[in-house]
Design an enzyme around this catalytic site. Structure first.
Site, PDB file in Angstrom:
ATOM      1  N   SER A   1       5.735   4.925   3.624  1.00 10.62           N
ATOM      2  CA  SER A   1       5.392   3.795   2.759  1.00 10.62           C
ATOM      3  C   SER A   1       6.434   3.609   1.654  1.00 10.62           C
ATOM      4  CB  SER A   1       3.997   3.973   2.155  1.00 10.62           C
ATOM      5  OG  SER A   1       3.922   5.133   1.350  1.00 10.62           O
TER       6      SER A   1
ATOM      7  N   CYS B   1      -6.966  10.622   6.413  1.00  9.05           N
ATOM      8  CA  CYS B   1      -6.393  10.180   5.146  1.00  9.05           C
ATOM      9  C   CYS B   1      -7.208  10.630   3.944  1.00  9.05           C
ATOM     10  CB  CYS B   1      -6.248   8.671   5.147  1.00  9.05           C
ATOM     11  SG  CYS B   1      -7.724   7.761   5.625  1.00  9.05           S
TER      12      CYS B   1
ATOM     13  N   CYS C   1     -10.754   3.080   8.666  1.00  5.97           N
ATOM     14  CA  CYS C   1     -10.091   2.954   7.371  1.00  5.97           C
ATOM     15  C   CYS C   1      -9.177   1.739   7.353  1.00  5.97           C
ATOM     16  CB  CYS C   1      -9.293   4.222   7.057  1.00  5.97           C
ATOM     17  SG  CYS C   1      -8.416   4.167   5.477  1.00  5.97           S
TER      18      CYS C   1
ATOM     19  N   LEU D   1       0.852  -1.186   0.000  1.00  2.00           N
ATOM     20  CA  LEU D   1       0.000   0.000   0.000  1.00  2.00           C
ATOM     21  C   LEU D   1       0.891   1.239   0.000  1.00  2.00           C
ATOM     22  CD1 LEU D   1      -2.606  -1.227   2.619  1.00  2.00           C
ATOM     23  CD2 LEU D   1      -3.006  -0.908   0.184  1.00  2.00           C
ATOM     24  N   LEU D   2       0.865   1.986  -1.085  1.00  2.00           N
ATOM     25  CA  LEU D   2       1.754   3.131  -1.266  1.00  2.00           C
ATOM     26  C   LEU D   2       0.931   4.407  -1.310  1.00  2.00           C
ATOM     27  CD1 LEU D   2       4.803   3.698  -1.737  1.00  2.00           C
ATOM     28  CD2 LEU D   2       4.301   3.713  -4.183  1.00  2.00           C
ATOM     29  N   SER D   3       1.288   5.373  -0.465  1.00  2.00           N
ATOM     30  CA  SER D   3       0.514   6.611  -0.356  1.00  2.00           C
ATOM     31  C   SER D   3       1.182   7.806  -1.013  1.00  2.00           C
ATOM     32  CB  SER D   3       0.273   6.938   1.115  1.00  2.00           C
ATOM     33  OG  SER D   3       1.501   7.258   1.757  1.00  2.00           O
ATOM     34  N   GLY D   4       2.481   7.707  -1.268  1.00  2.00           N
ATOM     35  CA  GLY D   4       3.249   8.852  -1.742  1.00  2.00           C
ATOM     36  C   GLY D   4       4.052   9.494  -0.634  1.00  2.00           C
ATOM     37  N   GLY D   5       3.831   9.065   0.607  1.00  2.00           N
ATOM     38  CA  GLY D   5       4.593   9.577   1.737  1.00  2.00           C
ATOM     39  C   GLY D   5       5.923   8.868   1.893  1.00  2.00           C
TER      40      GLY D   5
ATOM     41  N   LEU E   1      -4.351   3.498  -3.329  1.00  2.00           N
ATOM     42  CA  LEU E   1      -5.792   3.434  -3.087  1.00  2.00           C
ATOM     43  C   LEU E   1      -6.391   4.813  -3.296  1.00  2.00           C
ATOM     44  CD1 LEU E   1      -6.069   1.176   0.094  1.00  2.00           C
ATOM     45  CD2 LEU E   1      -5.852   0.534  -2.322  1.00  2.00           C
TER      46      LEU E   1
END
Length: 657
Positions: free
Chosen positions: A260, A448, A346, A253-257, A279
């Site tokens: 992760s 989020c 979440c 799961l990659l958020s751009g932060g 996501l």
């Protein structure tokens, strides 16, 4: 050029000219013959894309060339198993192959192997003596490179190296004496085209290949025993499975932060087969008028991170699921005057819930995230299955077990938290070390799905306003007007002044101490630190209790002749995310046979026990997160009654006057 083929011995070449000529040939095959390293395209972006596609195409062709190159290594293996030790090809020089080794410092998982082939060996096995007095010298061997990579661009770069090192008249001596790993990206003309991570990867590949050649030169070519002195080897073979073995697959799961992104890179370096998933849960259609939609920026960062790491990236839209399972919960709780915790929902309902459903059937072994938490295997349960224990991270500020408290054993059995054992400062250091594109990106704040939108603006879009009185808990006097119960939470101090009557603001500081939904009243006090509120800040009821192990811990169960019954249990507790923890006692409600309700007494008072928020229970003895319950409104009953009485007394007094 990687295929077995004959070749004449080179003319005297002590200045590396043949090596430079070979790299120049490969550079022109990729970049073209124009004066610019980026070719003739006017637009640098188009040129970079064209060059990257050319490298990827070279990598796709490299698989067959690599297989052909392996033939030489197979000949070497055959020679090792025979009684002939002089030459696998039947002549005066031996074919020497290194072991396949993993390249450290690459953004992708790359394995390489070099084979040193006498210059006179031909495809049909014949041998022609090389020129020179010493047929066993590195100058009389050419280099054949094969290997693999789990990213097409990395495989393409490996193909370019193989082509350049296997060029006409290039010898093992040229590579040892005239090739510096850090200069290879410049020799290929690719430094301005590749990311920092890819440039570093090319240098790492070259360093490993040179070390393999050096080891062969020290051992095989000088007739020394083939057993290497491990102290001289600088190559880290890593923990990746050997060729042919299936690597464990991970849906990341990659958020751009940063968190992760570092987690993803750690998994790649550990040899996992990683696919990244972004996501998309932002409700842009409904909330775009509130502010800038953040998901496009986040996704572009994810693309850059995955490109550098050589990992595929997919987008999964879970907007409907998020609205049904998280947004609806958040709005409903707020409407009731409670304080929701959408981050817990979440995690349990989306990230480790319906996302599992979205990738069902694809065979992923694990799902990973950038959460700060640790997982270890515990004892077996009654069915013989190992229980997963959820432990706090060593960084008390960043620890996120509070947000993971509602996960079940079934969910945790498939989870990995790669950064769970690191401090935040260490994760930042790793981001710099890996050269991540987002290494300097600040941490995200807030919920989020909100991005840059403030919670008040979000909740206003759904619930609007519903004004009511703000009442002094002690006197019952009306001291202000609120715009809706959902804009305030228990323990709140900041922002109250703007909804109080001007004459009351100077009497503060004021705190929100309770909310009466039936009468649409917010109750405040400027005596919140006084003894009158100690019980309201330390005693409360929790409902909907769940346990990570699936059942209450043994410390809460007492067995006697009459059977089992509940008993008091001591825990360390968190009332909200953050480093603050407090010891306390949980007494399960005998009326709740399944143990889903109970009373809590804290050893010290809390700043604000808000109904709807979670109280999370931890072991006193260690870092284990055991379970959680939702704070109920029950502890407000006495306070609301006293406030109502004070309010009535205030009205009567005013009437008499």
């Amino acid at each position: 050029n990687a295929q077995p083929q004959g070749g004449d011995a080179p003319s005297a070449n002590n200045d590396g000219g043949a090596l430079r000529a070979s790299f120049d040939r490969v550079r022109r095959s990729i970049l073209g013959t124009g004066s610019s390293n980026l070719g003739d395209d006017d637009d640098k972006g188009d040129a970079t894309k064209r060059i990257n596609l050319a490298i990827v195409e070279r990598g796709q062709r490299f698989a067959s060339a690599s297989s052909a190159a392996s033939a030489w290594a197979n000949l070497d293996a055959a020679a090792d198993s025979s009684t002939t030790t002089s030459s696998a090809g039947g002549g005066g020089g031996a074919i020497l192959a290194s072991e396949r080794q993993r390249v450290p410092g690459c953004v992708a998982t790359v394995h390489v192997r070099t084979t040193l082939v006498p210059l006179g060996d031909t495809d049909d096995g014949e041998h022609v003596s090389a020129d020179g007095d010493d047929a066993a010298a590195p100058s009389n061997y050419r280099v054949v490179v094969d290997g693999d990579a789990d990213a097409l661009l990395s495989r393409g770069l490996l193909a370019l190296l193989s082509d350049a090192l296997g060029g006409e008249s290039v010898t093992a001596a040229d590579v040892l004496n005239h090739l510096e790993p850090d200069a290879v990206a410049d020799l290929l003309g690719l430094r301005p085209v590749l990311s920092t991570g890819r440039n570093d990867g090319v240098a790492s590949m070259t360093a490993v290949l040179r070390e393999q050649i050096r080891q062969q030169s020290v051992g095989g070519l000088s007739g020394k025993d083939e057993e290497e002195d491990s102290s001289t080897s600088t190559v880290d073979t890593g923990s990746a499975p050997r060729n042919g073995e299936k690597r464990p697959t991970v849906a990341m799961l990659l958020s751009g932060g940063v968190d992760s992104s570092v987690a993803l890179n750690l998994l790649v370096r550990e040899g996992y087969d990683v696919t990244a998933f972004y996501l998309k849960i932002w409700l842009e259609d409904e909330l775009s008028h509130l502010g800038q939609c953040p998901w496009e920026d986040d996704y572009s960062v994810c693309q850059a991170v995955c490109e550098q790491a050589g990992v595929p990236l997919e987008t999964v839209s879970l907007q409907k699921e998020y609205k049904d399972r998280v947004i609806s919960y958040t709005v409903d709780e707020a409407r009731k005057g409670r304080t929701p915790n959408p981050d817990i929902m979440c995690n349990s309902r989306v990230k480790f819930g319906c996302f599992y459903d979205a990738i069902a059937g694809r065979g992923f072994d694990y799902v990973a995230s950038g959460h700060y938490a640790q997982l270890v295997e515990g004892d077996e349960d009654g069915s013989g299955e190992r229980q997963m224990r959820l432990l706090r991270a060593p960084d008390p500020v960043k620890d996120q077990t509070y947000f993971l408290c509602a996960l079940t054993q079934e969910q945790l059995s498939r989870v990995k938290f790669p950064i769970g054992s690191f401090l935040k400062s260490e994760v930042r250091d790793l981001a710099q070390k890996f050269g991540l594109p987002n290494r300097n990106r600040p941490d995200s704040q807030g919920l989020c799905f909100l991005g840059k939108v403030k919670f008040d603006a979000f909740i206003n879009a759904y619930l609007g306003t519903n004004p009511g009185d703000i009442v002094d808990a002690t006197t019952g006097r009306v001291i202000g007007r609120h715009n809706g119960l959902w804009y305030h939470t228990v323990g709140q101090r900041k922002g109250i002044g703007k909804v109080l009557h001007p004459t009351e603001t100077a009497k503060g500081p004021w705190y929100i101490v309770a909310k009466d939904q039936e009468r649409n009243i917010v109750i405040a006090s400027n005596e919140y630190d006084q003894e009158a509120f100690e019980e309201a800040r330390s005693d409360f009821y929790v409902e909907d209790i769940t346990w990570v192990a699936g059942s209450p811990p043994s410390r809460l169960v007492q067995s006697d002749n009459d059977g089992e019954r509940w008993k008091d249990g001591r825990f360390t507790m968190k009332i909200r995310h953050g480093p603050t923890m407090v010891n306390g006692t949980l007494t399960l409600d005998e009326a709740e046979a399944d143990g889903t309700g109970g009373s809590v007494h804290l050893d010290s008072k809390d700043k604000g026990l808000a109904p709807g928020q979670y109280c999370v229970f931890y072991n006193l003895e260690d870092e284990e997160c055991l379970g959680a319950g939702v704070i109920s409104e029950r502890h407000w009953a006495k306070l609301l009654l006293e406030t109502n009485m004070s309010e009535e007394e205030g009205k009567e007094s005013a009437a008499v006057k």
